[in-house]
Motif scaffolding. Structure first.
Motif, PDB file in Angstrom:
ATOM      1  N   ASN A  80       0.849  -1.189   0.000  1.00 32.22           N
ATOM      2  CA  ASN A  80       0.000   0.000   0.000  1.00 32.22           C
ATOM      3  C   ASN A  80       0.886   1.241   0.000  1.00 32.22           C
ATOM      4  N   PHE A  81       0.827   1.981  -1.097  1.00 34.93           N
ATOM      5  CA  PHE A  81       1.654   3.184  -1.207  1.00 34.93           C
ATOM      6  C   PHE A  81       0.852   4.452  -0.925  1.00 34.93           C
ATOM      7  N   ILE A  82      -0.262   4.316  -0.215  1.00 37.92           N
ATOM      8  CA  ILE A  82      -1.064   5.483   0.151  1.00 37.92           C
ATOM      9  C   ILE A  82      -0.771   5.830   1.613  1.00 37.92           C
ATOM     10  N   GLY A  83      -0.103   6.963   1.819  1.00 38.41           N
ATOM     11  CA  GLY A  83       0.248   7.367   3.184  1.00 38.41           C
ATOM     12  C   GLY A  83       1.749   7.237   3.412  1.00 38.41           C
ATOM     13  N   VAL A  84       2.301   8.132   4.226  1.00 42.40           N
ATOM     14  CA  VAL A  84       3.746   8.147   4.465  1.00 42.40           C
ATOM     15  C   VAL A  84       4.179   6.885   5.212  1.00 42.40           C
ATOM     16  N   SER A  85       3.471   6.560   6.292  1.00 41.86           N
ATOM     17  CA  SER A  85       3.884   5.391   7.073  1.00 41.86           C
ATOM     18  C   SER A  85       3.621   4.097   6.299  1.00 41.86           C
TER      19      SER A  85
ATOM     20  N   GLN B 103     -13.099  13.558  -3.745  1.00 36.47           N
ATOM     21  CA  GLN B 103     -13.487  12.441  -4.580  1.00 36.47           C
ATOM     22  C   GLN B 103     -12.284  11.506  -4.729  1.00 36.47           C
ATOM     23  N   LEU B 104     -12.406  10.285  -4.270  1.00 41.77           N
ATOM     24  CA  LEU B 104     -11.244   9.391  -4.226  1.00 41.77           C
ATOM     25  C   LEU B 104     -11.119   8.431  -5.406  1.00 41.77           C
ATOM     26  N   HIS B 105     -11.931   8.571  -6.420  1.00 38.01           N
ATOM     27  CA  HIS B 105     -11.780   7.696  -7.597  1.00 38.01           C
ATOM     28  C   HIS B 105     -10.836   8.352  -8.612  1.00 38.01           C
ATOM     29  N   SER B 106     -11.274   9.484  -9.188  1.00 38.25           N
ATOM     30  CA  SER B 106     -10.439  10.151 -10.196  1.00 38.25           C
ATOM     31  C   SER B 106      -9.745  11.377  -9.614  1.00 38.25           C
ATOM     32  N   TYR B 107      -9.969  11.658  -8.329  1.00 38.92           N
ATOM     33  CA  TYR B 107      -9.440  12.851  -7.657  1.00 38.92           C
ATOM     34  C   TYR B 107      -9.911  14.129  -8.353  1.00 38.92           C
ATOM     35  N   ASP B 108     -11.015  14.055  -9.077  1.00 40.88           N
ATOM     36  CA  ASP B 108     -11.586  15.170  -9.836  1.00 40.88           C
ATOM     37  C   ASP B 108     -10.615  15.809 -10.835  1.00 40.88           C
ATOM     38  N   TYR B 109      -9.686  16.618 -10.360  1.00 41.20           N
ATOM     39  CA  TYR B 109      -8.791  17.326 -11.287  1.00 41.20           C
ATOM     40  C   TYR B 109      -7.376  17.369 -10.733  1.00 41.20           C
ATOM     41  N   THR B 110      -7.084  16.554  -9.718  1.00 43.41           N
ATOM     42  CA  THR B 110      -5.807  16.735  -9.035  1.00 43.41           C
ATOM     43  C   THR B 110      -5.069  15.405  -8.873  1.00 43.41           C
ATOM     44  N   GLY B 111      -4.150  15.344  -7.964  1.00 39.97           N
ATOM     45  CA  GLY B 111      -3.332  14.160  -7.760  1.00 39.97           C
ATOM     46  C   GLY B 111      -1.897  14.496  -8.106  1.00 39.97           C
ATOM     47  N   PRO B 112      -0.977  13.553  -7.976  1.00 41.95           N
ATOM     48  CA  PRO B 112      -1.226  12.229  -7.403  1.00 41.95           C
ATOM     49  C   PRO B 112      -1.445  12.306  -5.892  1.00 41.95           C
ATOM     50  N   TYR B 113      -2.052  11.253  -5.354  1.00 45.17           N
ATOM     51  CA  TYR B 113      -2.214  11.130  -3.908  1.00 45.17           C
ATOM     52  C   TYR B 113      -1.293  10.046  -3.337  1.00 45.17           C
ATOM     53  N   ALA B 114      -0.733   9.223  -4.213  1.00 44.25           N
ATOM     54  CA  ALA B 114       0.098   8.105  -3.749  1.00 44.25           C
ATOM     55  C   ALA B 114       1.515   8.568  -3.434  1.00 44.25           C
ATOM     56  N   GLY B 115       2.224   7.750  -2.700  1.00 42.89           N
ATOM     57  CA  GLY B 115       3.637   8.007  -2.433  1.00 42.89           C
ATOM     58  C   GLY B 115       3.843   9.202  -1.522  1.00 42.89           C
ATOM     59  N   PHE B 116       5.097   9.618  -1.423  1.00 40.00           N
ATOM     60  CA  PHE B 116       5.438  10.720  -0.514  1.00 40.00           C
ATOM     61  C   PHE B 116       4.931  12.058  -1.045  1.00 40.00           C
ATOM     62  N   ASN B 117       5.120  12.288  -2.344  1.00 40.49           N
ATOM     63  CA  ASN B 117       4.639  13.545  -2.920  1.00 40.49           C
ATOM     64  C   ASN B 117       3.121  13.618  -2.869  1.00 40.49           C
ATOM     65  N   GLY B 118       2.475  12.486  -3.146  1.00 39.61           N
ATOM     66  CA  GLY B 118       1.018  12.454  -3.138  1.00 39.61           C
ATOM     67  C   GLY B 118       0.453  12.774  -1.760  1.00 39.61           C
ATOM     68  N   ALA B 119       1.144  12.308  -0.719  1.00 38.78           N
ATOM     69  CA  ALA B 119       0.666  12.544   0.653  1.00 38.78           C
ATOM     70  C   ALA B 119       0.606  14.038   0.943  1.00 38.78           C
ATOM     71  N   MET B 120       1.578  14.784   0.425  1.00 39.14           N
ATOM     72  CA  MET B 120       1.585  16.236   0.670  1.00 39.14           C
ATOM     73  C   MET B 120       0.418  16.910  -0.055  1.00 39.14           C
ATOM     74  N   ILE B 121       0.154  16.485  -1.270  1.00 36.82           N
ATOM     75  CA  ILE B 121      -0.951  17.081  -2.046  1.00 36.82           C
ATOM     76  C   ILE B 121      -2.281  16.776  -1.359  1.00 36.82           C
TER      77      ILE B 121
END
Ligand code: CFN
Length: 533
Positions: free
Chosen positions: A290-295, A489-507
């Motif tokens: 699971n690459f969603i979240g820093v920990s 919205q957690l499917h397509s993130y509407d118009y944003t992202g990424p949410y995965a990984g370290f960079n995604g966590a900040m966004i």
């Protein structure tokens, strides 16, 4: 206020008896005193109930097949099915060293646009003609045909059309009988797509990428660029990414899928079939990540490194984790001050409702309700399959397996090794093979788990538990907005992202903090605020 059985009863009280009896089995309050809590899932939605689920076509074309960038995906059916599955999921793709820009077709939409006369007289000729046109204009490497509901009803033989076209043009044409009405949700489509790829693509290639640790990432769809961020991190640790299936993936890479050492499985629900079948056919182990979240990211990276057991890889992984964590944590900490103690309702398809809880925990938030649209019981309850070795490379007794849904060997977790048994045993020692924890285990007592939520229950539960934010899909987000509750919205993130990984966590952190503090929500009076007690 916490949820209790009595309060759940209030949600269900308006139902007729049989509906109530049915829906009760899909709702569960976590209680760790009970050894193994069970929930009903993957069953037919009661007709008339407004479900958030999609269809089999959505699961096959929209989810698994559609993101393959160098194939032309023909929707055989009415134009609406093609139009509404065109680009909305935001699975990104770009040209790379083996796929030039002219072979990336994702921005385009292809459909036979069946008309009344095609329904009456059959659409096979129109489909064959369309394939000829597509080949002439675009010269694709391969084509997929995905069937929509009417195709199955009138009995067009898309497999025969595909076979004939394949012979005419000398390129692969894969047909998927993924008519929307099949199964109970998009989950059936995942399975059909997995089987089709396994039979027709995986194992057909011969190119192994160079590198010491060659891995695949399965069930990663590159929504908003998630896959690229995960790939960046893994490359920095020293891995060679053979293929991300299917996000930004190509049919060329999928054919070489078996030429890697390990499968990482990000979304267990949609791709576990291929992971299981590859374990059975090639003895290739898979590891749930699971690459969603820093920990969660750090934990997954450590587990992957452990699989190879190489000290220098483990060391390098620790360096990457330390560097990335030091870089992102100040940002996360900043937003945590805003998000700390806030509560969330997370309802997504079949895996994100679990994955995102780790990222919310990084932000100090509590998930008071979580649920899946179409997950199976193993996604909730966990699953452990201990494979039995039926044959190995030394015994030269690998049967020619044909993969069918619910195949007995797969259910029983039999493994047919393409490597010597000692090598496999060595890997097995390090990898918790075929093990997936499930969502219930990672939740806390008193939190609510809900399967296939409907509009009524959604509204009632939001009203009752008053979450600070709701993580939704494309339709239910408006229910929440109308109630004056912010959502992401957690499917397509509407118009944003990424949410995965370290960079995604900040966004993600920034957007959640914005959502819960935006002044717009103060201008909406939630219904319970207007009510006098
Ligand atoms: S990207 Fe995935 S992560 S593939 Fe699946 S189960 Fe859907 S399209 Mo929407 S966001 Fe969702 Fe999952 Fe796997 Fe996506 S939670 S519902 S079919 N899903």
């Amino acid at each position: 206020m916490a949820i209790t059985d009595e309060r759940l009863e209030e949600v269900l009280v308006t139902y007729p008896d049989n509906v109530k009896k049915n829906r009760k089995k899909h709702l569960l309050i976590k209680n760790s005193a009970e050894a193994c809590q069970q929930i009903e899932a993957n069953t037919r939605t009661i007709p008339g109930i407004i479900s958030q689920r999609g269809c089999c076509f959505a699961g096959c074309k929209g989810v698994v097949i559609g993101p393959i960038k160098d194939m032309i995906h023909i929707v055989h059916g009415p134009v609406g099915c093609a139009y509404y599955s065109w680009g909305t999921r935001r699975n990104k793709a770009r040209a790379d060293e083996t796929t030039p820009p002219e072979n990336v077709y994702l921005p385009l939409c292809f459909t036979t646009d069946m008309q009344e006369s095609d329904i009456v007289f059959g659409g096979e000729k129109k489909l064959a003609k369309m394939i000829d046109e597509v080949v002439e204009i675009f010269h694709p490497r391969a084509i997929s045909i995905c069937a929509t509901c009417p195709v199955g009803l009138i009995g067009d033989d898309i497999n025969a059309v595909a076979r004939a076209a394949q012979e005419r043009h000398g390129i692969q044409v894969l047909a998927f009988n993924c008519e929307g009405y099949k199964g109970v949700s998009q989950s059936a489509g995942h399975h059909i797509a997995n089987n089709g790829l396994m039979v027709n693509a995986v194992g057909k290639g011969t190119v192994r990428k160079s590198g010491k640790y060659v891995i695949n990432i399965l069930g990663e769809y590159n929504i908003g660029g998630d896959g690229w961020e995960i790939e960046r991190i893994l490359k920095e640790c020293g891995y060679t990414i053979n293929c991300i299936l299917p996000g930004d993936g190509s049919i060329l890479n999928i054919r070489n899928l078996h030429l890697a050492d390990l499968n990482l499985v990000q979304c267990h629900r949609s791709i576990n079939y291929i992971a299981g079948m590859m374990e059975a056919r090639y003895g290739m182990p898979w590891l749930k990540v699971n690459f969603i979240g820093v920990s969660a990211c750090a934990r997954s990276l450590r587990e992957v490194a452990q699989c190879f057991g190489d000290e220098s890889l483990i060391q390098r992984t620790e360096e990457v984790i330390a560097r990335e964590t030091a870089r992102v944590m100040p940002v996360i900490e900043h937003y945590r001050k805003i998000c700390q103690g806030k509560t969330a309702f997370v309802f997504v398809g079949g895996s994100r409702s679990h994955h995102y809880q780790y990222l919310l925990r990084d932000l100090g938030m509590e998930t008071v309700v979580a649920g899946y649209e179409f997950a199976h019981r193993d996604d909730y309850e966990g699953r452990e399959v201990l494979p039995t070795i039926k044959a190995d490379a030394d015994s030269k007794n690998i049967p020619d397996l044909h993969f069918e849904p619910d195949d007995e060997f797969y259910q029983e977790g039999h493994v047919y090794l393409n490597m010597p048994k000692e090598k496999y045993d060595e890997l097995r020692k390090r990898i918790p093979l075929g093990y997936y924890e499930g969502m219930i285990k990672s939740m806390e007592d008193g939190q609510l788990i809900i399967d296939d939520v409907n509009h009524h229950e959604f509204e009632e539960i939001v009203r009752m538990l008053k979450p600070d934010i709701v993580f939704t899909g494309v339709r239910d987000k408006y229910i929440s907005h109308k109630m004056g509750v912010p959502s992401r919205q957690l499917h397509s993130y509407d118009y944003t992202g990424p949410y995965a990984g370290f960079n995604g966590a900040m966004i993600f952190a920034r957007e959640v903090a914005n959502a819960v503090t935006t002044p717009a929500w103060r201008l909406v009076t939630a219904p319970w605020e207007a009510q006098k007690e």
